[in-house]
Design an enzyme around this catalytic site. Structure first.
Site, PDB file in Angstrom:
ATOM      1  N   GLU A 281       0.849  -1.185   0.000  1.00  0.00           N
ATOM      2  CA  GLU A 281       0.000   0.000   0.000  1.00  0.00           C
ATOM      3  C   GLU A 281       0.890   1.242   0.000  1.00  0.00           C
ATOM      4  O   GLU A 281       1.906   1.294   0.684  1.00  0.00           O
ATOM      5  CB  GLU A 281      -0.865   0.013   1.264  1.00  0.00           C
ATOM      6  CG  GLU A 281      -1.691   1.276   1.433  1.00  0.00           C
ATOM      7  CD  GLU A 281      -2.240   1.424   2.848  1.00  0.00           C
ATOM      8  OE1 GLU A 281      -3.290   2.078   2.996  1.00  0.00           O
ATOM      9  OE2 GLU A 281      -1.611   0.908   3.790  1.00  0.00           O
ATOM     10  N   LYS A 354     -10.803   0.163  -0.451  1.00  0.00           N
ATOM     11  CA  LYS A 354     -10.790  -0.164   0.977  1.00  0.00           C
ATOM     12  C   LYS A 354     -12.143   0.126   1.618  1.00  0.00           C
ATOM     13  O   LYS A 354     -12.716   1.197   1.444  1.00  0.00           O
ATOM     14  CB  LYS A 354      -9.690   0.646   1.668  1.00  0.00           C
ATOM     15  CG  LYS A 354      -9.437   0.244   3.116  1.00  0.00           C
ATOM     16  CD  LYS A 354      -8.260   1.034   3.686  1.00  0.00           C
ATOM     17  CE  LYS A 354      -7.953   0.612   5.106  1.00  0.00           C
ATOM     18  NZ  LYS A 354      -6.841   1.401   5.682  1.00  0.00           N
ATOM     19  N   CYS A 407      -4.163  -2.916   4.654  1.00  0.00           N
ATOM     20  CA  CYS A 407      -3.618  -2.403   5.909  1.00  0.00           C
ATOM     21  C   CYS A 407      -4.493  -2.760   7.108  1.00  0.00           C
ATOM     22  O   CYS A 407      -4.576  -3.900   7.525  1.00  0.00           O
ATOM     23  CB  CYS A 407      -3.426  -0.889   5.786  1.00  0.00           C
ATOM     24  SG  CYS A 407      -2.420  -0.172   7.115  1.00  0.00           S
TER      25      CYS A 407
END
Length: 537
Positions: A281, A354, A407
Site C-alpha cells: 500500500e 478499501k 492495511c
C-alpha cells in the site's frame, strides 16, 4: 492477613492516601502487564493482569470506583500497546509536537471500554464463583464493541496475546480471535478468587479449572499443528519490500528514485520467474490518476519490469469524479491488479476499494462537528476517503482467487467467506512505514496472521519497510520468507495451498456469542425472577 484482601477502613488521612494510590498503582500494573503478554514482548504471565483487574473491580466499594479501576488499567494497556502511533507524527517535523498528545489521547478514549466493562461487572456480578465467566463475558463484549464502534479499533484483543502460529493460538480456528479472548480472559481471571476470602476449596478448584483450560488450549493447538502439512500451489509470488522510509517519500527529488527501487526489485532475476508480484500500500507517493495517465513515465517503467503473463498488485489512492459531492470527486484507498498481456502494455484488472477506513487517519468521524472544533486541521487531512463495498474475493490472472485486505482491514475477522465463495488466499498490502521500527509493525503482523488461523488460508503480506512475509494457513511465517524492518529485497516463494475449511470459517462468531450470552445469564437472579412470577400468577 493478605493486605490485598483487607477490608479495614483507614482512620487517618495518610493510610487513606496509601490505600488509594496503592489501588491506582495496581490498576495501572494490571493493564501494563496484560499488554506485555502481546508480541513482540511475549511475557505471557502478564495475562494474570486480568485476574488482578477482576479483583480490583470486586474490591471497589462503588460502581464508580470499579469504573476508574477499569479505566486506569485500560489506559496503561493501550498506552503500552499503542504508543507507536506517536511515531507517525514524528515523520513530519511540523507535527512532532502532537506526538505525546496522540500517544495519550488514544489510550484515554479506548480505556472507556474497559471502564464500562468493570463498572457493569461491579453492578451485576453474581456472588458465586460463576462470576469469573460473567467478568469474561462483559469484558469481551466491550472488546467486541471496541472493534466496531466508529468502524472500530480492534488492536490487540486479548486473544491475540498468544503469538500467531503458536499452539494456543490455533483455537481461533474454532471460535475466532474474540472467542479465544473469552477463553483467555476467563481462564486467567479464574485465579482472581485466590485473592479473596471465602471457601478455600472453592477458590482452589476455580483456579485449577482455569489452569486446566490454559493447558487444554495449548495441548489442543499442539495436536492441530502436529498434523499441519504445508502444501504449495504452482503459483510463484514475489513480495517486494523497497525499504522506503515514510519521511523521505514526499519530495520531488526522491520520487524517481522510489520508482526505480520498485521497478528494479520487480525485474530482479531470480531462481524462478514469479507469476505474481506484490507491492505494498502506498508504494509510490502519487495517485493512481497520475501513475496510470496516458504516457506517464511511471507506467512505462512498470510495464518494462512486468513480463508478459505476469500480474502486479499494488496499492494507490485514486480520485473518481462525482458531481454530487462538494469537491466534485470522491477519493478511495485502492488495490489494483495490473496484467501484462503481451504487446499491449499493462491492463488494469480488478480494483478493490478499501472498505474499513481508519478513523482520524482516512476519515473524520462526525466530520462537520470535528471540523468546527478544529480537529481536521490537526489531522492534516483535508478530505475524507470514501469507503468501498464490503470486501469480496477478486480474480487474478495466473493465481487463485484472493481476498484483498488493505492495511488496517487485516485487524478484522469475518471479512473472508468460508463457504462456496471461499478464496484460495488472502493478500494484505499495508503501509507500516509510518511506524518505523517500533512494536507496531510486529503487532500488525501478529494480528494479520490470525486471519490465516481463522480461515485456514495463507496470507501474503507486503509492506514498504517491514514486516513483509508469507504466512501459512496456521498463522506461521514460512521459514526464510520474511523481510524485517530496514531490509530491502524480495521474497520469491510458491503460494501455499489452503488448509481445510475451519469451524470458524463456517459459523463465524456464533460460539463466541453463545459463550457471552450464556455467561451473562449467570448474572440474572433466576430464582428470584421465577418466584416473583409465581407470586404474581
Amino acid at each position: 492477613m493478605n493486605i490485598l484482601s483487607a477490608t479495614f477502613e483507614p482512620e487517618d488521612r495518610r493510610a487513606r492516601l496509601i490505600l488509594r494510590f496503592g489501588r491506582i498503582g495496581l490498576a495501572l500494573a494490571a493493564g501494563a502487564v496484560a499488554a506485555l503478554a502481546h508480541p513482540p514482548f511475549g511475557i505471557l504471565p502478564g495475562l494474570l493482569g486480568y485476574a488482578l483487574l477482576m479483583f480490583l473491580s470486586e474490591r471497589s466499594t462503588t460502581v464508580r470506583g470499579a469504573f476508574w479501576m477499569g479505566w486506569l488499567a485500560g489506559f496503561a494497556y493501550f498506552f503500552v500497546s499503542c504508543w507507536w502511533v506517536a511515531e507517525a507524527f514524528l515523520v513530519n517535523p511540523e507535527q512532532a509536537w502532537m506526538a505525546p498528545f496522540a500517544a495519550s489521547a488514544l489510550p484515554i478514549g479506548l480505556a472507556l471500554f474497559w471502564a464500562t466493562a468493570t463498572a457493569l461487572y461491579r453492578r451485576f456480578a453474581p456472588a458465586g464463583l460463576s462470576r469469573v465467566l460473567v467478568f469474561a463475558a462483559l469484558f469481551c463484549l466491550l472488546e467486541w464493541l471496541r472493534g466496531h464502534v466508529l468502524t472500530g479499533f480492534p488492536w490487540n484483543p486479548t486473544g491475540a496475546s498468544w503469538k500467531a502460529g503458536s499452539a494456543a493460538s490455533q483455537f481461533a480456528s474454532v471460535v475466532g480471535v474474540y472467542g479465544l479472548s473469552f477463553v483467555t480472559v476467563a481462564a486467567s481471571s479464574a485465579f482472581a478468587p485466590l485473592l479473596n476470602a471465602g471457601s478455600r476449596k472453592a477458590r482452589v478448584v476455580t483456579a485449577t479449572i482455569g489452569a486446566l483450560a490454559l493447558a487444554l488450549l495449548t495441548i489442543g493447538g499442539a495436536v492441530r499443528l502436529s498434523s499441519a502439512r504445508l502444501v504449495t500451489t504452482p503459483t510463484v509470488v514475489r513480495i517486494v519490500q523497497a525499504d522506503v522510509p515514510q519521511a523521505s517519500k514526499w519530495t520531488p527529488e526522491a520520487y524517481q528514485g522510489i520508482v526505480d527501487r520498485y521497478v528494479n526489485l520487480t525485474g530482479r532475476p531470480g531462481a524462478t520467474t514469479p507469476d505474481l508480484i506484490i507491492w505494498p500500500e502506498g508504494a509510490l507517493p502519487a495517485s493512481a490518476n497520475d501513475v496510470f495517465a496516458p504516457g506517464a513515465p511511471e507506467a512505462t517503467a512498470i510495464a518494462r519490469a512486468v513480463q508478459p503473463g505476469q500480474s502486479l498488485i499494488l496499492g494507490l489512492g485514486r480520485g473518481v469524479a462525482d458531481p454530487s459531492t462538494p469537491e466534485g470527486a470522491r477519493y478511495f484507498n485502492s488495490l489494483f491488479v495490473l496484467t501484462d498481456e503481451g504487446g499491449e502494455g499493462l491492463r488494469v484488472g480488478p480494483v478493490y476499494d478499501k472498505y474499513r477506513l481508519v478513523p482520524f487517519g482516512e476519515y473524520l468521524p462526525a466530520g462537520g462537528v470535528m471540523s468546527a472544533l478544529g480537529v481536521r486541521a490537526l489531522t492534516h487531512m483535508p478530505l475524507d476517503f470514501s469507503a468501498g463495498p464490503r470486501p469480496a474475493p477478486i480474480h487474478i490472472p495466473g493465481a487463485p482467487a484472493a481476498q484483498p485486505l488493505i492495511c488496517y482491514e487485516s485487524l478484522y475477522p469475518g471479512f473472508t467467506p468460508g463457504g462456496a465463495g471461499r478464496p484460495g488466499w488472502i493478500v494484505n498490502i499495508s503501509n507500516d512505514a509510518w511506524f518505523g521500527r517500533t512494536s507496531g509493525p510486529a503487532q500488525h503482523l501478529n494480528l494479520a496472521s490470525y486471519r490465516a488461523i481463522e480461515t485456514g488460508l495463507p496470507v501474503v503480506r507486503s509492506t514498504p519497510t517491514g514486516i513483509s512475509a508469507m504466512i501459512d494457513p496456521w498463522g506461521r511465517v514460512v521459514p526464510g520468507q520474511r523481510l524485517d524492518p530496514g531490509e530491502s529485497g524480495v521474497i520469491d516463494a510458491p503460494l501455499p495451498a489452503p488448509a481445510a475449511v475451519t469451524i470458524y470459517g463456517r459459523i463465524g462468531d456464533l460460539l463466541f456469542w453463545l459463550s457471552v450470552i450464556g455467561s451473562l445469564s449467570l448474572a440474572v437472579p433466576w430464582r428470584r425472577v421465577i418466584r416473583s412470577r409465581i407470586a404474581v400468577s
